[in-house]
Design an enzyme around this catalytic site. Structure first.
Site: not given
Ligand code: MRU
Length: 347
Positions: A44, A234
């Site tokens: 992640r 992100d």
């Protein structure tokens, strides 16, 4: 230890769902395993997802080649499987960026794809070092102090990249330079990336820190606990709006209220100039289960509904600066991603 790497013909990654209790390396030899590891957050963090995407295409190409046994790689089949990998998680642009960049070598064959993925891994390592140095200098300058306390959210350290980290990489650099009073990571509900992963990393680097519950962050900023807030990203839209772990937006609002710099630290690969603003960023909803319980224990009444956005979007006017491996964009002084373009830096 690298968070993700290519070892003897397969991907090896630290299974982050087991931290901090156990450090276990998961060997990934097939695409469905990689997609599962991405979706359950065994791997992640945006930059690590970019590397996973690129190594994933290398894995696909190697397996298509082995299955078909032809000299010529079945490019349509590689593209078909890569399209599935690209969609494994929607918000971090790095995943599709890593897949697409590896695919640019498709015509040159499986070995060239792997070479490109290895290059992406190495660039990530170098980018984190550069972001750390730029971010540390900027923080001392904005805070007008030699030693600072900094708040952060989620995990943006070595576990979110290949080796060193983005926002947490700046904290590590400040620590190495003798400039860190303390780090203040938020727990980061519901999956506790701050408590499980960032606290684990800070402990390993022997940096001073205190863990905060998420809801204390904004209040403690108003009480002057930190000189700056650092977050990762992100996806950064063309206007500077930034998607990051849910909770970032509340910290940005509180930072503005308290007059504390709010700094986004991310590699260039996280900037998505094709997305005009934060309103256009798809936010992953991870469903009810993560909200109503943790680690197999139900904490809320059975049968209730919940909303679980994994990310939020901080509007660009709440962001003091964006730090990448190539540039510092001072949004608070009217700079934009276009005005401080890579082209303008080259000339
Ligand atoms: O859901 P996660 O754990 O992948 O979320 C990660 C984050 O929000 C990070 O802050 C972001 O990816 C930047 S990592 C350097």
């Amino acid at each position: 230890m690298r968070t993700i790497d290519w070892v003897n013909g397969a991907i090896e990654l630290i299974d982050q769902t087991l931290l901090p209790q156990r450090v276990e390396v998961h060997r990934v030899t097939e695409l469905p395993q990689l997609i599962d590891d991405i979706q359950r957050l065994a791997v992640r963090g945006a930059p690590a997802l970019g590397v996973a995407g690129a190594f994933g295409v290398a894995l696909i190409a190697a397996s298509v080649q082995a299955e078909h046994g032809d000299d010529e790689l079945d490019r349509d089949e590689v593209r078909r499987q890569a399209a599935i990998l690209r969609e494994a998680r929607p918000t971090a642009v790095n995943l599709s960026w890593g897949v697409d960049r590896a695919l640019t070598k498709l015509d040159a064959g499986a070995a060239a794809i792997l070479d490109e993925a290895v290059l992406i891994r190495d660039e990530d390592i170098a980018a984190c070092i550069s972001m750390g140095l730029r971010g540390a200098d900027l923080t001392r300058e904005l805070a007008a102090k030699d030693r600072v306390s900094v708040m952060t959210i989620c995990n943006t350290g070595s576990l979110a990249t290949v080796e060193r980290g983005t926002a947490l990489g700046v904290i590590e650099t400040l620590f190495e330079q003798g400039s860190l009073i303390e780090a203040l990571p938020l727990e980061t509900r519901p999956l506790l990336q701050g408590a499980r992963l960032t606290a684990w990393e800070l402990e390993r680097m022997q940096a001073p820190f205190r863990l905060l519950i998420d809801s204390a962050g904004p209040f403690l900023l108003s009480r002057g606990i930190a000189d700056a807030v650092f977050i990762g990203a992100d996806r950064i839209a063309a206007n500077g709006d930034t998607a990051n772990k849910v909770g970032s937006f509340s910290l940005a609002l509180a930072a503005q209220h308290a007059g504390v710099p709010f700094i986004v630290v991310a590699p260039e690969s996280t900037i998505d100039m094709r997305t005009a603003s934060g309103a256009d960023i798809e936010i992953e909803d991870r469903g009810v289960d993560e909200v109503v319980g943790f680690g197999g224990t139900r904490t809320a009444p059975a049968g209730i509904d919940a909303v679980n956005p994994a990310f939020d979007v901080t509007p660009h006017d709440l962001i003091t600066a964006i730090v990448t491996e190539r540039r510092v964009i001072l949004l608070s002084r009217g700079e934009t991603l276009e005005s401080v373009s890579l082209e303008s830096l080259r000339s």
